[in-house]
Enzyme design. Structure first.
Site, mmCIF file in Angstrom:
data_model
loop_
_atom_site.group_PDB
_atom_site.id
_atom_site.type_symbol
_atom_site.label_atom_id
_atom_site.label_comp_id
_atom_site.label_asym_id
_atom_site.label_seq_id
_atom_site.Cartn_x
_atom_site.Cartn_y
_atom_site.Cartn_z
ATOM 1 N N CYS A 1 5.570 14.232 -22.732
ATOM 2 C CA CYS A 1 5.295 13.544 -21.465
ATOM 3 C C CYS A 1 5.842 12.123 -21.572
ATOM 4 O O CYS A 1 5.403 11.354 -22.433
ATOM 5 C CB CYS A 1 3.789 13.519 -21.245
ATOM 6 N N SER B 1 0.517 16.401 -19.209
ATOM 7 C CA SER B 1 -0.493 16.371 -18.148
ATOM 8 C C SER B 1 -0.565 17.714 -17.420
ATOM 9 O O SER B 1 -1.499 17.957 -16.676
ATOM 10 C CB SER B 1 -0.130 15.289 -17.136
ATOM 11 N N CYS C 1 11.055 12.614 -16.809
ATOM 12 C CA CYS C 1 9.722 13.228 -16.696
ATOM 13 C C CYS C 1 9.940 14.676 -17.099
ATOM 14 O O CYS C 1 10.877 15.337 -16.604
ATOM 15 C CB CYS C 1 9.209 13.152 -15.264
ATOM 16 N N THR C 2 9.093 15.192 -17.978
ATOM 17 C CA THR C 2 9.339 16.545 -18.504
ATOM 18 C C THR C 2 9.137 17.635 -17.457
ATOM 19 O O THR C 2 9.591 18.762 -17.645
ATOM 20 C CB THR C 2 8.429 16.814 -19.718
ATOM 21 N N HIS C 3 8.471 17.304 -16.361
ATOM 22 C CA HIS C 3 8.363 18.289 -15.274
ATOM 23 C C HIS C 3 9.725 18.549 -14.610
ATOM 24 O O HIS C 3 9.942 19.615 -14.050
ATOM 25 C CB HIS C 3 7.399 17.788 -14.189
ATOM 26 N N THR D 1 5.497 9.703 -19.403
ATOM 27 C CA THR D 1 4.536 8.695 -18.942
ATOM 28 C C THR D 1 3.573 8.332 -20.070
ATOM 29 O O THR D 1 3.319 7.152 -20.339
ATOM 30 C CB THR D 1 3.754 9.220 -17.718
ATOM 31 N N TYR E 1 -0.331 11.820 -14.244
ATOM 32 C CA TYR E 1 -0.382 10.592 -15.038
ATOM 33 C C TYR E 1 0.426 9.468 -14.370
ATOM 34 O O TYR E 1 0.170 8.293 -14.568
ATOM 35 C CB TYR E 1 0.206 10.845 -16.432
HETATM 36 N N1 DGL Z 1 5.325 15.354 -17.381
HETATM 37 C C1 DGL Z 1 4.935 14.022 -17.365
HETATM 38 C C2 DGL Z 1 6.025 13.047 -17.718
HETATM 39 O O1 DGL Z 1 6.935 13.400 -18.436
HETATM 40 C C3 DGL Z 1 3.847 13.516 -16.492
HETATM 41 C C4 DGL Z 1 3.829 13.826 -15.036
HETATM 42 C C5 DGL Z 1 2.567 13.280 -14.376
HETATM 43 O O2 DGL Z 1 1.482 13.758 -14.720
HETATM 44 O O3 DGL Z 1 2.685 12.386 -13.542
HETATM 45 O O4 DGL Z 1 6.009 11.910 -17.327
#
Ligand code: DGL
Length: 278
Positions: free
Chosen positions: A85, A22, A199-201, A87, A53
């Site tokens: 991601c 995302s 979450c990859t962020h 999510t 997301y």
């Molecule tokens: N990087 C994403 C994940 O691993 C999504 C973060 C988002 O857009 O909420 O869930």
């Protein structure tokens, strides 16, 4: 030229991997892919237009992602897609696989290694609000939770803090602390010794997270496992020819300022292209 049979690692340079998220979170997976396969050719897509997301419903994500990925794969022509991601993967992986004709690799929260590593038998899963309430995650916990107590915590604020950090903006460490404190203040929160970054962020904020945690814990994510899985999928593929243009990041819906472009360059994406929101 057609290269066939099992590819050795030298030939992986001819493969093309599309990494999708995302936003910038997938770059934590890109870093692991480049560490394992330094010469790999990648394209990147950030769906800025629909982020975050984590606060979208299952129906919204299932409505958008399969068609979007199908379109991207036809346009970008990768050999493999990595849905970097949690999510998206925990919500719509089988729907995406249903419409995309090439291998699709998803991200699974690292609950199994975390549960094996925990001495206190108390782990936390830190993901987006969407991920932590998915049935998929409940199933991972019942299959691989190793009798641990599992504290689930969702945050959308951390996603935007990671976006800000990678856009070159200063972020407030105390905001990071405020995002994670409910996890440690929950019942048994004092006993958490491993936190799954689901979450990859979030690996992009590891430094700030370590600073913000009230006690020392192990932080576990799936990036290196995804990179190994991608390598093994690539080794079983055949291919025609490598792409002959610079590695590019496509940003759906803008957000292409100079600092962001510079940051993508640091992850090997020489070009960033802003696409209109759709
Ligand atoms: N990087 C994403 C994940 O691993 C999504 C973060 C988002 O857009 O909420 O869930």
């Amino acid at each position: 030229m057609l290269v066939k049979n099992k590819l050795n690692s030298a030939l992986l340079v001819f493969m093309h991997v599309l990494v999708f998220d995302s936003g910038v979170g997938g770059l934590s997976v890109v870093a692991e892919l480049r560490a394992l396969m330094p010469d790999i050719y990648m394209s990147y897509v950030a769906d800025d237009a629909f982020r975050p997301y984590g606060n979208k419903t299952e129906a919204q994500l299932k409505g958008r992602l399969p068609g979007l990925l199908q379109t991207l794969v036809l346009a970008v022509k990768p050999d493999v897609v990595v849905i970097a991601c949690n999510t998206a993967s925990t919500t719509a992986l089988s729907e995406i696989r249903g419409v995309v004709q090439i291998p699709v690799i998803g991200v699974v929260p690292a609950i199994k290694p975390a549960a094996q590593m925990s001495k206190s038998k108390t782990i936390a899963v830190l993901g987006t609000p969407g991920t932590v309430k998915r049935k998929y995650v409940d199933e991972l916990i019942s299959d691989f939770g190793n009798n641990c107590r599992v504290i689930l915590h969702g945050s959308t604020g951390l996603v935007e803090l990671a976006e800000q950090k990678l856009s070159g903006l200063d972020i407030d460490r105390y905001e990071v602390a405020a995002e994670i404190s409910p996890m440690f203040e929950a019942t048994d929160g004092n006993d958490i010794d491993v936190v799954v970054l689901a979450c990859t962020h979030f690996p992009l904020l590891l430094h700030e997270l370590k600073f913000a945690a009230p006690h020392s814990v192990n932080w576990v994510d799936s990036g290196s496992a995804i990179a190994r899985r991608t390598q093994s999928v690539l080794e079983d593929l055949t291919l025609d020819a490598p792409p002959n243009h610079p590695q590019t990041a496509l940003l759906i819906g803008g957000h292409n300022n100079i600092d962001r472009a510079k940051m993508f360059k640091g992850f090997g994406f020489v070009k960033t292209v802003a696409l209109p929101a759709f």
